[in-house]
Design a protein around this motif. Sequence first.
Motif, PDB file in Angstrom:
ATOM      1  N   THR A 288      45.339  34.724  45.963  1.00 15.43           N
ATOM      2  CA  THR A 288      43.964  35.182  45.868  1.00 15.43           C
ATOM      3  C   THR A 288      43.141  34.530  46.974  1.00 15.43           C
ATOM      4  OG1 THR A 288      42.022  35.360  44.425  1.00 15.43           O
ATOM      5  CG2 THR A 288      43.261  33.317  44.314  1.00 15.43           C
ATOM      6  N   THR A 289      42.024  35.159  47.312  1.00 14.65           N
ATOM      7  CA  THR A 289      41.076  34.549  48.246  1.00 14.65           C
ATOM      8  C   THR A 289      39.799  34.133  47.518  1.00 14.65           C
ATOM      9  OG1 THR A 289      40.199  36.745  48.812  1.00 14.65           O
ATOM     10  CG2 THR A 289      41.939  35.843  50.234  1.00 14.65           C
ATOM     11  N   LEU A 290      39.810  34.225  46.185  1.00 16.45           N
ATOM     12  CA  LEU A 290      38.638  33.850  45.400  1.00 16.45           C
ATOM     13  C   LEU A 290      38.385  32.342  45.476  1.00 16.45           C
ATOM     14  CD1 LEU A 290      39.321  35.962  42.179  1.00 16.45           C
ATOM     15  CD2 LEU A 290      37.525  36.386  43.874  1.00 16.45           C
ATOM     16  N   HIS A 291      37.110  31.960  45.514  1.00 20.78           N
ATOM     17  CA  HIS A 291      36.762  30.557  45.430  1.00 20.78           C
ATOM     18  C   HIS A 291      36.907  30.073  43.997  1.00 20.78           C
ATOM     19  CE1 HIS A 291      34.547  31.373  49.282  1.00 20.78           C
ATOM     20  NE2 HIS A 291      35.082  30.198  49.562  1.00 20.78           N
ATOM     21  N   TYR A 292      37.082  28.763  43.851  1.00 18.40           N
ATOM     22  CA  TYR A 292      37.181  28.172  42.515  1.00 18.40           C
ATOM     23  C   TYR A 292      35.849  27.529  42.159  1.00 18.40           C
ATOM     24  CZ  TYR A 292      39.350  26.160  38.398  1.00 18.40           C
ATOM     25  OH  TYR A 292      39.676  25.875  37.087  1.00 18.40           O
ATOM     26  N   GLY A 293      35.259  27.950  41.038  1.00 15.51           N
ATOM     27  CA  GLY A 293      34.013  27.340  40.582  1.00 15.51           C
ATOM     28  C   GLY A 293      32.927  27.400  41.636  1.00 15.51           C
ATOM     29  N   THR A 294      32.435  26.208  42.012  1.00 15.00           N
ATOM     30  CA  THR A 294      31.343  26.127  42.984  1.00 15.00           C
ATOM     31  C   THR A 294      31.842  25.876  44.410  1.00 15.00           C
ATOM     32  OG1 THR A 294      31.102  23.765  42.475  1.00 15.00           O
ATOM     33  CG2 THR A 294      29.697  25.310  41.257  1.00 15.00           C
ATOM     34  N   GLU A 295      33.115  26.133  44.646  1.00 12.01           N
ATOM     35  CA  GLU A 295      33.653  26.003  46.006  1.00 12.01           C
ATOM     36  C   GLU A 295      32.866  26.880  46.978  1.00 12.01           C
ATOM     37  OE1 GLU A 295      38.392  25.235  46.585  1.00 12.01           O
ATOM     38  OE2 GLU A 295      37.787  27.171  45.828  1.00 12.01           O
ATOM     39  N   PHE A 296      32.796  26.457  48.210  1.00 10.50           N
ATOM     40  CA  PHE A 296      32.215  27.310  49.243  1.00 10.50           C
ATOM     41  C   PHE A 296      33.048  27.149  50.511  1.00 10.50           C
ATOM     42  CE2 PHE A 296      30.107  23.215  49.380  1.00 10.50           C
ATOM     43  CZ  PHE A 296      30.111  22.894  50.725  1.00 10.50           C
ATOM     44  N   GLY A 297      32.791  27.997  51.489  1.00  8.57           N
ATOM     45  CA  GLY A 297      33.567  27.973  52.716  1.00  8.57           C
ATOM     46  C   GLY A 297      34.287  29.282  52.914  1.00  8.57           C
ATOM     47  N   PRO A 298      34.997  29.414  54.028  1.00  9.52           N
ATOM     48  CA  PRO A 298      35.699  30.674  54.302  1.00  9.52           C
ATOM     49  C   PRO A 298      36.793  30.921  53.274  1.00  9.52           C
ATOM     50  CG  PRO A 298      36.380  28.953  55.842  1.00  9.52           C
ATOM     51  CD  PRO A 298      35.211  28.409  55.092  1.00  9.52           C
ATOM     52  N   PRO A 299      36.980  32.166  52.860  1.00  9.63           N
ATOM     53  CA  PRO A 299      38.036  32.473  51.882  1.00  9.63           C
ATOM     54  C   PRO A 299      39.420  32.251  52.483  1.00  9.63           C
ATOM     55  CG  PRO A 299      37.059  34.498  52.732  1.00  9.63           C
ATOM     56  CD  PRO A 299      36.222  33.365  53.260  1.00  9.63           C
ATOM     57  N   LEU A 300      40.299  31.634  51.708  1.00  6.03           N
ATOM     58  CA  LEU A 300      41.672  31.382  52.139  1.00  6.03           C
ATOM     59  C   LEU A 300      42.624  31.977  51.107  1.00  6.03           C
ATOM     60  CD1 LEU A 300      41.300  27.593  53.090  1.00  6.03           C
ATOM     61  CD2 LEU A 300      41.316  29.548  54.664  1.00  6.03           C
ATOM     62  N   GLU A 301      43.731  32.506  51.580  1.00  4.49           N
ATOM     63  CA  GLU A 301      44.708  33.073  50.653  1.00  4.49           C
ATOM     64  C   GLU A 301      45.534  31.942  50.055  1.00  4.49           C
ATOM     65  OE1 GLU A 301      48.052  36.635  50.540  1.00  4.49           O
ATOM     66  OE2 GLU A 301      46.556  36.526  52.135  1.00  4.49           O
ATOM     67  N   ARG A 302      45.448  31.790  48.720  1.00  2.10           N
ATOM     68  CA  ARG A 302      46.101  30.675  48.040  1.00  2.10           C
ATOM     69  C   ARG A 302      46.674  31.136  46.707  1.00  2.10           C
ATOM     70  NH1 ARG A 302      41.109  26.588  47.633  1.00  2.10           N
ATOM     71  NH2 ARG A 302      40.188  28.480  46.743  1.00  2.10           N
ATOM     72  N   ASN A 303      47.529  30.296  46.150  1.00  2.00           N
ATOM     73  CA  ASN A 303      48.033  30.553  44.813  1.00  2.00           C
ATOM     74  C   ASN A 303      46.987  30.069  43.809  1.00  2.00           C
ATOM     75  OD1 ASN A 303      49.374  29.681  42.185  1.00  2.00           O
ATOM     76  ND2 ASN A 303      51.033  30.817  43.139  1.00  2.00           N
ATOM     77  N   PRO A 304      46.402  30.957  42.991  1.00  2.00           N
ATOM     78  CA  PRO A 304      45.301  30.551  42.115  1.00  2.00           C
ATOM     79  C   PRO A 304      45.680  29.482  41.097  1.00  2.00           C
ATOM     80  CG  PRO A 304      46.119  32.729  41.510  1.00  2.00           C
ATOM     81  CD  PRO A 304      46.767  32.376  42.808  1.00  2.00           C
ATOM     82  N   PHE A 305      46.922  29.503  40.646  1.00  2.00           N
ATOM     83  CA  PHE A 305      47.327  28.557  39.611  1.00  2.00           C
ATOM     84  C   PHE A 305      47.525  27.150  40.182  1.00  2.00           C
ATOM     85  CE2 PHE A 305      48.698  32.842  38.409  1.00  2.00           C
ATOM     86  CZ  PHE A 305      47.925  33.001  37.267  1.00  2.00           C
ATOM     87  N   LYS A 306      47.934  27.064  41.429  1.00  2.00           N
ATOM     88  CA  LYS A 306      48.012  25.763  42.111  1.00  2.00           C
ATOM     89  C   LYS A 306      46.601  25.225  42.345  1.00  2.00           C
ATOM     90  CE  LYS A 306      52.545  25.491  43.024  1.00  2.00           C
ATOM     91  NZ  LYS A 306      53.412  24.340  42.696  1.00  2.00           N
ATOM     92  N   VAL A 307      45.703  26.120  42.754  1.00  2.00           N
ATOM     93  CA  VAL A 307      44.311  25.719  42.971  1.00  2.00           C
ATOM     94  C   VAL A 307      43.723  25.168  41.669  1.00  2.00           C
ATOM     95  CG1 VAL A 307      41.991  26.554  43.522  1.00  2.00           C
ATOM     96  CG2 VAL A 307      43.954  27.380  44.833  1.00  2.00           C
ATOM     97  N   GLU A 308      43.979  25.878  40.578  1.00  3.25           N
ATOM     98  CA  GLU A 308      43.422  25.449  39.293  1.00  3.25           C
ATOM     99  C   GLU A 308      43.937  24.070  38.896  1.00  3.25           C
ATOM    100  OE1 GLU A 308      41.392  27.691  36.316  1.00  3.25           O
ATOM    101  OE2 GLU A 308      43.411  28.138  35.575  1.00  3.25           O
ATOM    102  N   MET A 309      45.209  23.799  39.152  1.00  2.22           N
ATOM    103  CA  MET A 309      45.763  22.502  38.760  1.00  2.22           C
ATOM    104  C   MET A 309      45.122  21.366  39.550  1.00  2.22           C
ATOM    105  SD  MET A 309      47.470  22.794  36.169  1.00  2.22           S
ATOM    106  CE  MET A 309      47.874  21.043  36.130  1.00  2.22           C
ATOM    107  N   TYR A 310      44.758  21.622  40.802  1.00  5.20           N
ATOM    108  CA  TYR A 310      44.059  20.584  41.569  1.00  5.20           C
ATOM    109  C   TYR A 310      42.714  20.274  40.914  1.00  5.20           C
ATOM    110  CZ  TYR A 310      41.016  18.479  45.011  1.00  5.20           C
ATOM    111  OH  TYR A 310      40.095  17.649  45.623  1.00  5.20           O
ATOM    112  N   TRP A 311      41.952  21.317  40.550  1.00  2.00           N
ATOM    113  CA  TRP A 311      40.633  21.096  39.970  1.00  2.00           C
ATOM    114  C   TRP A 311      40.723  20.521  38.563  1.00  2.00           C
ATOM    115  CZ3 TRP A 311      36.418  20.795  42.700  1.00  2.00           C
ATOM    116  CH2 TRP A 311      36.385  21.404  43.957  1.00  2.00           C
ATOM    117  N   VAL A 312      41.729  20.919  37.802  1.00  2.00           N
ATOM    118  CA  VAL A 312      41.940  20.316  36.481  1.00  2.00           C
ATOM    119  C   VAL A 312      42.283  18.837  36.648  1.00  2.00           C
ATOM    120  CG1 VAL A 312      43.505  20.269  34.481  1.00  2.00           C
ATOM    121  CG2 VAL A 312      42.597  22.448  35.315  1.00  2.00           C
TER     122      VAL A 312
END
Length: 387
Positions: A288-312
């Motif tokens: 996904t290129t969606l930002h997580y929560g209040t993230e900002f910056g250029p959209p990057l293609e990432r695995n959403p579940f990996k992103v979520e684990m970092y923020w958790v």
Amino acid sequence: MALETASTVLSIRLVPLLFVLLAVAPDFRLSFDSLVWKLRGILHLHPLPEDLNSWAYTPTRDRSVRNQDQLRLWGYWLFLKPVFELKGYALFERGEKTSRVPAKSSPSRAISTGRKSEYPFPRKFFETDDDPLRVWPARDRNGNDVMVRLISGSEPSEELAVWKRLHSSALKNHPRNRSIPVLDYIRFDGLTFIVMPRWDSPTFQDFATVEEILYFADCILDFVDFMHENRIFHRDLTEGNICLNVLGSVDKFYETGRCDPNDALYAVIDFGHSVAYPLESDLDEITTTLHYGTEFGPPLERNPFKVEMYWVGTMINRSVRIIEEIVPEIVPFLNNLIESDEADCPSAREALEQFRQLQAKLTVEQLKAPLKYRFFDRGKFVPKSTM
């Protein structure tokens, strides 16, 4: 006033139609008021927008515009009071300034004996208030405080899709499903609302022992794994979107005794940014290129579940790192979540298994050890004695 008059005239002229509606209604005891509101929905005799984006603040820093938005949205909610009353919920009324208070016509607040309360309603210590524009406090016929949330407009939202999955026959009563219980769905002319028990935030509760803080973390990690297993990406999992089954006082922070694992239940709320991916999707292949929560910056293609684990991991680090003097093993576990490259971050299942292996090795003395810190913030431990 004009709208009220038009509705009254229309109701009188369409009496035959009202009787037809009554005849075909599943509940033959529907009141005249109920039928009037049913007609309002059918004929769009109301000022409510059906687009979710219209139930939000205008993206501006101009405070006067935001104040106007708040008054506009509050007007929508107060207009809907009769709709919810017909369903058994008395919406709170406007109080002083931006507060909302129980309606004079609502039942007295149900009182529990503190530590115990009938699920899914909270252990009650006081009343709190909330400000989000798509959420409104109310009280049911039995005096239980609830929250009403708008989750979809006429165009079915992703949030509605998430709730449908969480409430599917396979998941609704699953013991690992720690989404906030939904008591009712209410629909009015394309708008879909859910009614939830009113729980408080764990952020300002006192975690007294290692066992209490580990129980909190275990509940969150377990539910994240449950969501990911069912291909749900929360996308905004912060302390503010986690609830504890209490209603606490707004002027009594860090009260003790509320996080005992024997009584405490934790739940996740606010799936307004969430995404439900196809169940057959491969967790490792989704991007996904969606930002997580209040993230900002250029959209990057990432695995959403990996992103979520970092923020958790970042969220849990703030709460759980305070036990490192008693449980040193917690440090490498947390560092593995927040210091790894995003692509190498452990999955929710891997993190949960590692966490439970760590817990299984702890002694009773470690689990019952009292905590002297409140949380870990900006590289420092904040002592309880300072707050």
